[in-house]
Write an enzyme that holds these catalytic residues in place. Structure first.
Site, mmCIF file in Angstrom:
data_model
loop_
_atom_site.group_PDB
_atom_site.id
_atom_site.type_symbol
_atom_site.label_atom_id
_atom_site.label_comp_id
_atom_site.label_asym_id
_atom_site.label_seq_id
_atom_site.Cartn_x
_atom_site.Cartn_y
_atom_site.Cartn_z
ATOM 1 N N SER A 147 0.851 -1.189 0.000
ATOM 2 C CA SER A 147 0.000 0.000 0.000
ATOM 3 C C SER A 147 0.887 1.239 0.000
ATOM 4 C CB SER A 147 -0.886 -0.010 1.249
ATOM 5 O OG SER A 147 -1.503 1.237 1.455
ATOM 6 N N TYR A 160 -1.282 -0.205 10.974
ATOM 7 C CA TYR A 160 -1.417 -0.518 9.548
ATOM 8 C C TYR A 160 -0.143 -0.100 8.817
ATOM 9 C CZ TYR A 160 -3.454 -0.917 4.891
ATOM 10 O OH TYR A 160 -3.699 -1.274 3.585
#
Length: 252
Positions: A147, A160
């Site tokens: 990501s 995250y």
């Protein structure tokens, strides 16, 4: 490179990027092992692939369990007789401040985004090395779906960010280790994608998260699947090590 007859395992194949990648690879002639926890969605995807003339194997598994992850890899490799491509797509994003996040949410992200990837990769590497040495392609591939959160840290995404920065470092070290074995490792880092990830954000932050992406036309899962297919189609002499793709309107 012609992918017909190659075998792939895709984690997180029940939705989003994983499902789109499985469809894309199947259209390229790849036999696809569909790995996730939601049997009904996997079965529906397998039927879709078969109706289009492809080959898909459903493997229902919680890959946070190391034994089940290894079993899923063995089931795919045994059924297809080989394993040429691994796509680690399973993941979850749970956003909140360090002050308010329950510890079990941090654990859940580490378990799925990191530990599950390690379990599957560890079991798959011997099969990938074997396929690289025997297949007409002369190469095998690991593609890890990371990501932009593996590059840019932001408030409320502490763990995250931790999982995606960690995936990035792991992928680069693994790439160097597997060079002599003709197993390529690529990191694909999408920005905002229209998937279920925001559905897992807590109530207190969901509206704020949606406002952050308001006005940004998100990538589609198929856009990321196209990037994966581009990586694995390359001739043996070419290694695409990293692809960063953002929504065109995304600034971070």
């Amino acid at each position: 490179m012609n992918l017909h007859g190659a075998a792939a395992l895709v984690t997180g194949a029940s939705s989003g990027i994983g499902a789109a990648t499985a469809r894309k690879l199947a259209r390229e002639g790849v036999m696809v092992g569909l790995v996730a926890r939601r049997w009904d969605r996997l079965a529906a995807l397998a039927e879709e692939v078969a109706a289009a003339g492809g080959t898909a194997l459903v493997v229902q598994a919680d890959i946070t369990d190391p034994d089940r992850a290894a079993g899923a890899v063995e089931e795919v490799a045994d059924s297809f007789g080989r394993l040429d491509i691994l796509v680690n797509s399973a993941g979850v994003m749970l956003l909140d401040s360090a002050l308010h996040t329950p510890l079990d949410e941090w654990d859940r992200m580490v378990d799925l985004n990191v530990r599950a990837m390690l379990h599957v990769t560890h079991a798959a590497v011997p099969h990938l090395i074997g396929s690289a040495s025997t297949s007409p392609r002369g190469v095998a591939d690991i593609v890890n779906i990371s990501s932009t959160a593996g590059r840019v840290a932001r408030p409320t995404s502490t763990v995250y960010n931790l999982t995606k920065f960690g995936m990035n470092g792991f992928s680069e070290a693994l790439r160097q280790e597997l060079l002599p074995e003709r197993v390529r490792v690529c990191l694909v880092e999408p920005g905002v994608v229209s998937t279920e990830l925001l559905d897992h954000v807590g109530d207190s932050l969901r509206d704020a998260a949606r406002r952050q992406v308001d006005g940004v036309e998100p990538l589609r899962p198929e856009d990321v699947a196209d990037a994966v297919a581009y990586v694995v189609r390359q001739e043996r002499r070419v290694a695409i090590n990293e692809i960063l793709l953002r929504a065109a309107d995304q600034t971070w």
